[in-house]
Motif scaffolding. Structure first.
Motif, PDB file in Angstrom:
ATOM      1  N   UNK A 168     -28.657 -52.857  13.239  1.00  0.00           N
ATOM      2  CA  UNK A 168     -29.910 -54.382  13.056  1.00  0.00           C
ATOM      3  C   UNK A 168     -30.752 -53.792  12.022  1.00  0.00           C
ATOM      4  N   UNK A 169     -31.040 -52.623  12.383  1.00  0.00           N
ATOM      5  CA  UNK A 169     -32.526 -52.349  10.747  1.00  0.00           C
ATOM      6  C   UNK A 169     -32.004 -52.385   9.046  1.00  0.00           C
ATOM      7  N   UNK A 170     -30.155 -51.566  10.119  1.00  0.00           N
ATOM      8  CA  UNK A 170     -29.783 -51.906   8.247  1.00  0.00           C
ATOM      9  C   UNK A 170     -29.723 -52.898   7.591  1.00  0.00           C
ATOM     10  N   UNK A 171     -28.817 -54.369   8.758  1.00  0.00           N
ATOM     11  CA  UNK A 171     -28.018 -55.428   8.861  1.00  0.00           C
ATOM     12  C   UNK A 171     -28.738 -56.021   8.753  1.00  0.00           C
ATOM     13  N   UNK A 172     -29.104 -56.204   9.504  1.00  0.00           N
ATOM     14  CA  UNK A 172     -30.371 -57.343  10.321  1.00  0.00           C
ATOM     15  C   UNK A 172     -29.537 -57.906  11.518  1.00  0.00           C
ATOM     16  N   UNK A 173     -29.894 -58.589  12.513  1.00  0.00           N
ATOM     17  CA  UNK A 173     -29.612 -59.238  13.837  1.00  0.00           C
ATOM     18  C   UNK A 173     -28.593 -59.612  12.956  1.00  0.00           C
ATOM     19  N   UNK A 174     -27.802 -60.805  12.511  1.00  0.00           N
ATOM     20  CA  UNK A 174     -27.052 -61.861  12.479  1.00  0.00           C
ATOM     21  C   UNK A 174     -25.395 -61.024  12.062  1.00  0.00           C
ATOM     22  N   UNK A 175     -26.098 -59.978  10.407  1.00  0.00           N
ATOM     23  CA  UNK A 175     -25.207 -59.380  10.271  1.00  0.00           C
ATOM     24  C   UNK A 175     -24.500 -58.367  11.084  1.00  0.00           C
ATOM     25  N   UNK A 176     -25.159 -58.034  11.887  1.00  0.00           N
ATOM     26  CA  UNK A 176     -24.560 -57.135  13.374  1.00  0.00           C
ATOM     27  C   UNK A 176     -23.813 -58.177  14.240  1.00  0.00           C
TER      28      UNK A 176
ATOM     29  N   UNK B  71     -28.989 -59.227  20.567  1.00  0.00           N
ATOM     30  CA  UNK B  71     -28.837 -60.513  22.055  1.00  0.00           C
ATOM     31  C   UNK B  71     -30.269 -60.342  21.697  1.00  0.00           C
ATOM     32  N   UNK B  72     -30.735 -59.031  22.996  1.00  0.00           N
ATOM     33  CA  UNK B  72     -32.505 -58.957  23.117  1.00  0.00           C
ATOM     34  C   UNK B  72     -33.289 -58.773  21.550  1.00  0.00           C
ATOM     35  N   UNK B  73     -33.256 -58.095  21.053  1.00  0.00           N
ATOM     36  CA  UNK B  73     -34.151 -58.099  19.268  1.00  0.00           C
ATOM     37  C   UNK B  73     -34.476 -59.982  19.078  1.00  0.00           C
ATOM     38  N   UNK B  74     -32.838 -60.090  18.993  1.00  0.00           N
ATOM     39  CA  UNK B  74     -33.547 -61.830  18.848  1.00  0.00           C
ATOM     40  C   UNK B  74     -34.106 -62.807  19.100  1.00  0.00           C
ATOM     41  N   UNK B  75     -33.664 -61.791  20.476  1.00  0.00           N
ATOM     42  CA  UNK B  75     -35.037 -62.839  22.201  1.00  0.00           C
ATOM     43  C   UNK B  75     -36.129 -62.750  21.749  1.00  0.00           C
ATOM     44  N   UNK B  76     -36.612 -61.830  21.123  1.00  0.00           N
ATOM     45  CA  UNK B  76     -37.886 -61.903  21.073  1.00  0.00           C
ATOM     46  C   UNK B  76     -38.084 -61.811  19.848  1.00  0.00           C
ATOM     47  N   UNK B  77     -37.246 -62.118  18.229  1.00  0.00           N
ATOM     48  CA  UNK B  77     -38.393 -62.273  17.645  1.00  0.00           C
ATOM     49  C   UNK B  77     -38.886 -63.434  17.534  1.00  0.00           C
ATOM     50  N   UNK B  78     -39.944 -62.829  17.155  1.00  0.00           N
ATOM     51  CA  UNK B  78     -40.855 -63.624  16.354  1.00  0.00           C
ATOM     52  C   UNK B  78     -42.060 -64.571  17.580  1.00  0.00           C
TER      53      UNK B  78
ATOM     54  N   UNK C  84     -44.597 -62.741  25.129  1.00  0.00           N
ATOM     55  CA  UNK C  84     -43.409 -61.889  26.351  1.00  0.00           C
ATOM     56  C   UNK C  84     -42.893 -62.047  27.161  1.00  0.00           C
ATOM     57  N   UNK C  85     -43.613 -62.235  28.012  1.00  0.00           N
ATOM     58  CA  UNK C  85     -43.312 -62.149  29.303  1.00  0.00           C
ATOM     59  C   UNK C  85     -42.505 -63.501  29.580  1.00  0.00           C
ATOM     60  N   UNK C  86     -42.258 -64.478  29.363  1.00  0.00           N
ATOM     61  CA  UNK C  86     -41.907 -65.970  29.510  1.00  0.00           C
ATOM     62  C   UNK C  86     -41.238 -65.372  28.380  1.00  0.00           C
ATOM     63  N   UNK C  87     -40.637 -65.457  27.157  1.00  0.00           N
ATOM     64  CA  UNK C  87     -39.432 -64.798  26.248  1.00  0.00           C
ATOM     65  C   UNK C  87     -38.569 -63.973  27.349  1.00  0.00           C
ATOM     66  N   UNK C  88     -38.778 -62.770  28.291  1.00  0.00           N
ATOM     67  CA  UNK C  88     -38.212 -62.330  28.598  1.00  0.00           C
ATOM     68  C   UNK C  88     -37.827 -63.323  30.423  1.00  0.00           C
TER      69      UNK C  88
END
Length: 246
Positions: free
Chosen positions: A50-58, A104-111, A117-121
């Protein structure tokens, strides 16, 4: 989709180990040791990807790898099959599962703002558990339809069918992510919007409107009247925290 597919595999593998092959509880637990290690490795690899290519590309390759692994695992489930015969499918499935879990979890909390954060979790966890419950029920129905008897060949056919359905579900998820990436990646901001300003942004602005965050290495879509006069490099005074590349 994640819990409905990836997380349902241990249920059917347990039936396969204990009912079809007669594994003891201890032997079954040891058989799940390798998958757990592989998933952990996949999680770490997914985080770095994810750090190297991004969420969708991974996520798309991760889901695709999981689909291939689930298909290989389903085809290897035989009455006289050995545990080593399951390893290619287990390894591919575990790597894909770990990578998809991280993305999946990186996408869930992005932005999401820190205060939310608690509601999103909570929303993400509730969706995950609901998907797992509904997905397992559907897969058990598929398994029951394929193998009507509670033991022997009928049970094995049902287990194999359920795992192959899981492979198909993961594959559909990968295709959906790929299609979503193509739609969002090719969405145009419109020529008049891009030509409105000569200021180029060589990186996305986290504080800018959503439309500007997609404008990597393109012109700022703010019209000239909305831009303040030129000034030394500073975020102060620029709309939404954006500033041109000097």
């Amino acid at each position: 989709m994640f819990n409905a597919t990836f997380s349902s595999v241990p249920y059917f593998l347990t039936l396969y180990f204990q009912t079809v092959h007669g594994y003891s509880a201890m032997a079954t637990g040891l058989a799940f040791l390798l998958p757990a290690v592989v998933v952990a490795v996949g999680t770490q690899a997914g985080e770095r990807a994810v750090s190297a290519f991004g969420v969708h590309r991974m996520l798309v390759p991760g889901m695709g790898l999981g689909a291939v692994g689930a298909a290989a695992l389903g085809l290897a489930l035989t009455s006289d099959g050995s545990y080593p015969a399951l390893l290619p499918g287990i390894v591919l499935l575990g790597l894909g599962q770990g990578a998809a879990w991280a993305g999946m979890w990186i996408s869930a909390f992005a932005g999401v703002a820190p205060a939310d954060q608690g509601i999103a979790s909570g929303l993400a966890s509730t969706t995950l558990q609901t998907g797992g419950s509904v997905g397992l029920a559907v897969l058990v129905a598929f398994a029951g339809g394929a193998g009507q008897s509670a033991s022997g060949t009928g049970l094995l056919d049902g287990i194999r069918t359920a795992v192959l359905v899981i492979a198909g579900g993961i594959g559909c998820g990968a295709l959906a992510l790929f299609a979503l990436r193509r739609v969002t990646g090719t969405r145009s901001l419109g020529p008049p919007l891009l030509a409105a300003s000569p200021f180029a942004f060589p990186f996305p602005c986290p504080g800018c409107p959503a439309v500007l965050r997609h404008a990597r290495r393109t012109s700022c879509p703010l019209s000239p009247p909305a831009l303040p006069p030129l000034r030394p490099p500073s975020c102060a005074g620029w709309p939404d925290g954006c500033r041109p590349a000097w």
